[in-house]
Scaffold this active site. Structure first.
Site, PDB file in Angstrom:
ATOM      1  N   GLU A   1      68.367  52.904  27.062  1.00  0.00           N
ATOM      2  CA  GLU A   1      67.164  52.620  26.266  1.00  0.00           C
ATOM      3  C   GLU A   1      67.452  52.460  24.774  1.00  0.00           C
ATOM      4  OE1 GLU A   1      63.654  54.727  28.759  1.00  0.00           O
ATOM      5  OE2 GLU A   1      65.032  56.139  27.808  1.00  0.00           O
TER       6      GLU A   1
HETATM    7  C1  ACM Z   1      66.851  57.516  31.417  1.00  0.00           C
HETATM    8  O1  ACM Z   1      66.008  57.963  32.203  1.00  0.00           O
HETATM    9  N1  ACM Z   1      66.482  57.082  30.222  1.00  0.00           N
HETATM   10  C2  ACM Z   1      68.243  57.457  31.750  1.00  0.00           C
END
Ligand code: ACM
Length: 484
Positions: free
Chosen positions: A300
């Protein structure tokens, strides 16, 4: 014999009973520091359940009867973790190639013992039969997010005890995120003192000193669990950016963050100090961590330029390798150039194929099956639901080898149950989310696919529920299971 979790690879019950007696001894051959230690682990567990002395006898004469006999012997079909366990009315015979194999056989033996509650006190008996057992996957993991909320050394040890009981062998600690930094780094001490003071909602913050972390590593290693430390980069870094203004592109320290949104923070990839920071952190973590893995996050990174991200991951892998470790990252690293030694951890299932094309292996933690922080249903008091509601059957009834058309059995290093802690504050919160789903993932990671099915699991886990209840474990009484 019919309630074991994870289900053994092969199992032949003989419908009789072995009973511990006042003279039962634990025989061990060859006696080495490691075999004696695992024998002591068994003795301690059985002494808690009985009044018997259960002395350990190193390198005994052959043909002893009415005993528990642990031996190491060469049998390459058992591999590094397999074992063979024969229980007869006359004795218990456990063989493995390695102390780890003996340890897993001991976990099976302890499950076979009659539940602690409602028995004539101080006796212990087990159903007889033969078991030959080897794990399906080498990586049988659990991740715990200690960054959103901090959990004590004692809580982590209690979780490790449960992981060991179900033959898991990796504890992945998510040690940093936007909200908190949880590991002392001597060369950058404000990471812990400032970054460690944050958390979701300003509750339960803190950090592990290096000595405390070493204590966890040792406690886990005694139970054949490797700690995999994660420092999440280049996103999920607000806590570090709050501790050190120079890590920000604008040179201004960020405020500590107490919310739960993701994707807004990034290390400054144009600044050389960023790489000095990473090298110092990775060097210190590598020195503290005997296990072969360092997890660098990589998920992310929405606030990071894509090209810069690609160069960053390559550079971070070079640093990890320089300190003798293998890089693990969330699946987004599959978009970048990684080595065949790197390991990509799937959570959405988008970039696994790209990692595999580069020769890397994957760990599967799909959100809709293996994210233990997902709510069980709309009424669940804890958890989130962005990946859906994950009931016990959702956690159990899937096969890693058919999860994605691009990913075959040989590409899969293993499976990991991830537990994020935005909504969790206490050890009871952890175990409520983990049980009965952690045990489902443990079985997927260990047992042959052909041997397992949901109907069998739901019956077996009911028996475990009785034991959890007796031991005071807080767990979710899923309506899908007829709890005893
Ligand atoms: C995640 O759940 N951001 C790896």
């Amino acid at each position: 014999m019919n309630h074991l979790i994870p289900l053994p690879a092969s199992l032949l019950p003989t419908q009789l009973e072995f009973q511990l007696g006042p003279d039962t001894q634990i025989l061990v051959a060859p006696a080495t520091p490691e075999t004696l230690r695992v024998s002591e682990f068994l003795a301690a567990a059985l002494r808690r359940a009985t009044d018997y002395a259960l002395p350990i006898v190193p390198d005994p004469p052959a043909h002893a009867r009415d005993q528990i006999f642990l031996t190491l012997h060469d049998d390459s079909t058992l591999g590094a973790e397999g074992y063979e366990l024969n229980l007869t009315p006359d004795g218990v015979f456990l063989r493995a190639q390695t102390p780890a194999g003996l340890f897993y056989g001991i976990q099976t033996l302890l499950q076979l013992g009659a539940p602690l509650s409602a028995q004539e006190p101080k006796t212990w008996r087990a159903a007889t039969g033969s078991i030959r057992d080897v794990p399906r996957f080498a990586w049988r993991g659990a991740m715990l997010d200690v960054a959103r909320h901090f959990f004590s050394v004692q809580d982590i040890k209690r979780y490790i005890d449960w992981l060991a009981a179900y033959k898991l062998n990796r504890l992945h600690l998510h040690l940093s995120d936007d909200q908190g930094w949880r590991i002392e780094i001597k060369t950058w001490d404000k990471l812990a003192t400032i970054g460690g003071s944050g958390s979701v909602g300003g509750k339960k913050s803190g950090y592990y000193t290096q000595d405390e972390y070493r204590e966890l590593v040792a406690y886990a290693a005694e139970r054949f669990i490797v700690i995999v430390p994660e420092i999440d980069t280049p996103g999920h870094t607000n806590a570090a950016l709050a501790a050190y203004p120079e890590l920000n592109c604008d040179g201004v320290a960020r405020e500590l963050y107490t919310g739960i949104e993701v994707g807004f923070s990034s290390l400054c990839l144009d600044k050389e100090i960023t790489y000095q920071f990473l090298e110092d952190v990775i060097r210190e973590l590598a020195a503290l961590t005997p296990g072969e893995f360092i997890h660098i996050g990589g998920d992310e990174a929405h606030a990071t330029d894509k090209t810069a991200y690609t160069q960053f991951i390559a550079r971070v892998e070079t640093i990890v390798e320089k300190y003798g470790k293998r890089m693990v990252g969330w699946e987004e690293i599959g978009q970048t150039k990684i080595s065949a030694r790197a390991i990509a951890q799937l959570w959405r299932g988008e970039y696994g194929a790209q990692a595999i094309q580069q020769g890397a292996q994957v760990i599967l933690s799909p959100g809709k099956h293996a994210y233990l922080d997902m709510q069980y249903n709309e009424q669940s008091p804890l958890g989130l639901h962005w990946a859906g509601y994950v009931e016990a059957q959702d956690a159990y009834a899937w096969d890693p080898a058919t999860f994605s058309a691009d990913i075959g059995e040989s590409n899969i290093l293993g499976v990991e149950a991830a537990l994020w802690s935005e909504t969790l504050l206490t050890f009871d919160d952890i175990t409520f989310m983990a049980f009965p789903r952690l045990t489902a993932i443990a079985e997927i990671a260990w047992s042959p696919q052909a041997a397992r099915n949901w109907e069998s699991y739901r019956q077996r886990v009911a028996a475990h529920g009785a034991r959890w209840q007796a031991l005071g474990l807080h767990f979710y009484r899923s309506p899908q299971i007829d709890w005893e």
